[in-house]
Design a protein around this motif. Structure first.
Motif, short mmCIF file in Angstrom:
data_model
loop_
_atom_site.label_atom_id
_atom_site.label_comp_id
_atom_site.label_asym_id
_atom_site.label_seq_id
_atom_site.Cartn_x
_atom_site.Cartn_y
_atom_site.Cartn_z
N GLN A 121 -12.63 3.63 2.87
CA GLN A 121 -11.81 4.26 2.33
C GLN A 121 -10.39 3.48 2.75
O GLN A 121 -10.24 3.20 3.73
N VAL A 122 -9.41 3.37 1.74
CA VAL A 122 -8.36 2.52 2.06
C VAL A 122 -7.07 3.16 1.40
O VAL A 122 -6.79 3.98 0.66
N THR A 123 -5.76 3.37 2.15
CA THR A 123 -4.68 3.57 1.84
C THR A 123 -3.85 2.70 2.24
O THR A 123 -3.60 1.94 2.99
N VAL A 124 -2.92 2.43 1.17
CA VAL A 124 -1.75 1.24 1.21
C VAL A 124 -0.66 1.65 0.58
O VAL A 124 -0.40 2.46 -0.02
N LYS A 125 0.55 0.89 1.00
CA LYS A 125 1.84 0.91 0.69
C LYS A 125 2.06 -0.10 0.11
O LYS A 125 1.86 -1.44 0.86
N ALA A 126 2.29 -0.62 -1.18
CA ALA A 126 2.62 -2.03 -1.68
C ALA A 126 4.03 -2.03 -2.16
O ALA A 126 4.57 -1.08 -2.86
N CYS A 127 4.62 -3.14 -2.27
CA CYS A 127 5.96 -3.52 -2.63
C CYS A 127 6.21 -4.97 -2.78
O CYS A 127 5.48 -5.72 -2.12
N ARG A 128 7.32 -5.25 -3.69
CA ARG A 128 7.56 -6.77 -3.64
C ARG A 128 8.51 -7.08 -2.41
O ARG A 128 9.40 -6.09 -2.25
N HIS A 178 7.12 -12.67 -2.23
CA HIS A 178 5.63 -12.20 -2.16
C HIS A 178 5.47 -10.84 -2.30
O HIS A 178 6.57 -9.99 -2.21
N TYR A 179 4.27 -10.08 -2.12
CA TYR A 179 4.27 -8.80 -2.27
C TYR A 179 3.46 -8.48 -0.99
O TYR A 179 2.82 -9.16 -0.33
N ARG A 180 3.95 -7.24 -0.29
CA ARG A 180 3.77 -6.83 0.76
C ARG A 180 2.71 -5.59 0.83
O ARG A 180 3.06 -4.70 0.28
N VAL A 181 1.50 -5.65 1.32
CA VAL A 181 0.49 -4.57 1.22
C VAL A 181 0.06 -4.33 2.80
O VAL A 181 -0.36 -4.86 3.54
N GLU A 182 0.78 -3.06 2.99
CA GLU A 182 0.55 -2.56 4.33
C GLU A 182 -0.55 -1.32 4.45
O GLU A 182 -0.16 -0.31 3.23
N GLY A 183 -1.29 -1.03 5.17
CA GLY A 183 -2.13 0.05 5.04
C GLY A 183 -3.24 0.24 5.96
O GLY A 183 -3.05 -0.37 7.40
N ARG A 227 -5.79 -1.15 11.20
CA ARG A 227 -4.54 -1.27 10.17
C ARG A 227 -4.26 -2.54 9.83
O ARG A 227 -4.67 -3.45 10.50
N PHE A 228 -3.68 -2.83 8.93
CA PHE A 228 -3.49 -4.23 8.40
C PHE A 228 -2.09 -4.26 7.49
O PHE A 228 -1.48 -3.44 7.03
N THR A 229 -1.49 -5.70 7.65
CA THR A 229 -0.53 -5.87 6.71
C THR A 229 -0.66 -7.43 6.04
O THR A 229 -1.30 -8.15 6.64
N ILE A 230 -0.84 -7.35 4.52
CA ILE A 230 -1.26 -8.68 4.04
C ILE A 230 -0.09 -9.06 3.20
O ILE A 230 0.48 -8.28 2.27
N PHE A 231 0.25 -10.38 3.30
CA PHE A 231 1.24 -10.91 2.02
C PHE A 231 0.56 -11.58 1.00
O PHE A 231 -0.16 -12.55 1.16
N PHE A 232 0.86 -11.01 -0.18
CA PHE A 232 0.16 -11.69 -1.34
C PHE A 232 1.20 -12.66 -1.96
O PHE A 232 2.34 -12.23 -2.29
N ARG A 233 1.01 -13.94 -2.19
CA ARG A 233 1.85 -14.86 -3.02
C ARG A 233 1.27 -15.20 -4.29
O ARG A 233 0.08 -15.47 -4.41
#
Ligand SMILES: [Zn+2]
Ligand SMILES: [Zn+2]
Length: 179
Positions: free
Chosen positions: A43-50, A54-59, A83-89
């Protein structure tokens, strides 16, 4: 477990995903190798934004896991919650960029994607895999099994170790005296 970039270009969006472990090849491999047993979905919940380039996905993610103690061989529940924070480029990021980012914010992960969707599955699988201990222990002080008679020393007592210990120490003492 995908986020369309057009949805998060202008605004922060929240997502919730539930995915069976069978959808993650890495986790399935771990299970068939006997490293652990997943007793429910990821189960994953994330908050995503530009954010700038890059795009930041935190959850946060959770998955119920059963492990086998490497000392006493008992089964115990050890749910993963992290918990994690991932930057997508977008595209293939230059190697230097990634290094800089890692130096600046070491606990953040930077990765690439292409197309108009960000697939979270590979990163989520990696996050879960990182949380599975190589040598699981049911408890910090697990006494394990008696190597001689196989008794579970957490609940039973046997006379083997009591007989073995003095002789082991004696050998050690002799060795020290001589050297
Ligand atoms: Zn144990
Ligand atoms: Zn014993």
């Amino acid at each position: 477990m995908k986020v369309r970039t057009e949805h998060i270009k202008q605004a922060v969006r929240e997502y919730a995903f539930v995915e069976p472990v069978s959808a993650f090849p890495i986790l399935q491999e771990m299970e068939s190798a006997g490293e652990c047993r997943f007793t429910g979905p990821v189960q994953v919940t994330v908050k995503a934004c530009r954010e700038m380039d890059h795009y930041r996905v935190e959850g946060a993610l959770t998955v119920p896991v059963q492990l086998t103690c490497s000392r006493c061989l008992c089964c115990f529940d050890n749910p993963v919650a992290s918990r994690f924070t991932i930057f997508f480029r977008e595209g293939v990021a230059a190697q230097e960029d990634e290094d800089e980012l890692e130096l600046a914010e070491q606990d953040l992960i930077s990765t690439c994607f292409s197309g108009d969707e960000i697939d979270l599955m590979p990163e989520i699988a990696e996050q879960v895999a990182l949380e599975i201990p190589v040598k699981p222990l049911c408890a910090e002080g697990c006494k394990g099994l008696c190597p001689a008679c196989g008794a579970d020393l957490n609940s039973d007592s046997c006379s083997c170790l009591i007989e073995q210990k003095p002789s082991k120490f004696a050998v050690l003492k002799d060795f020290k005296v001589r050297s």
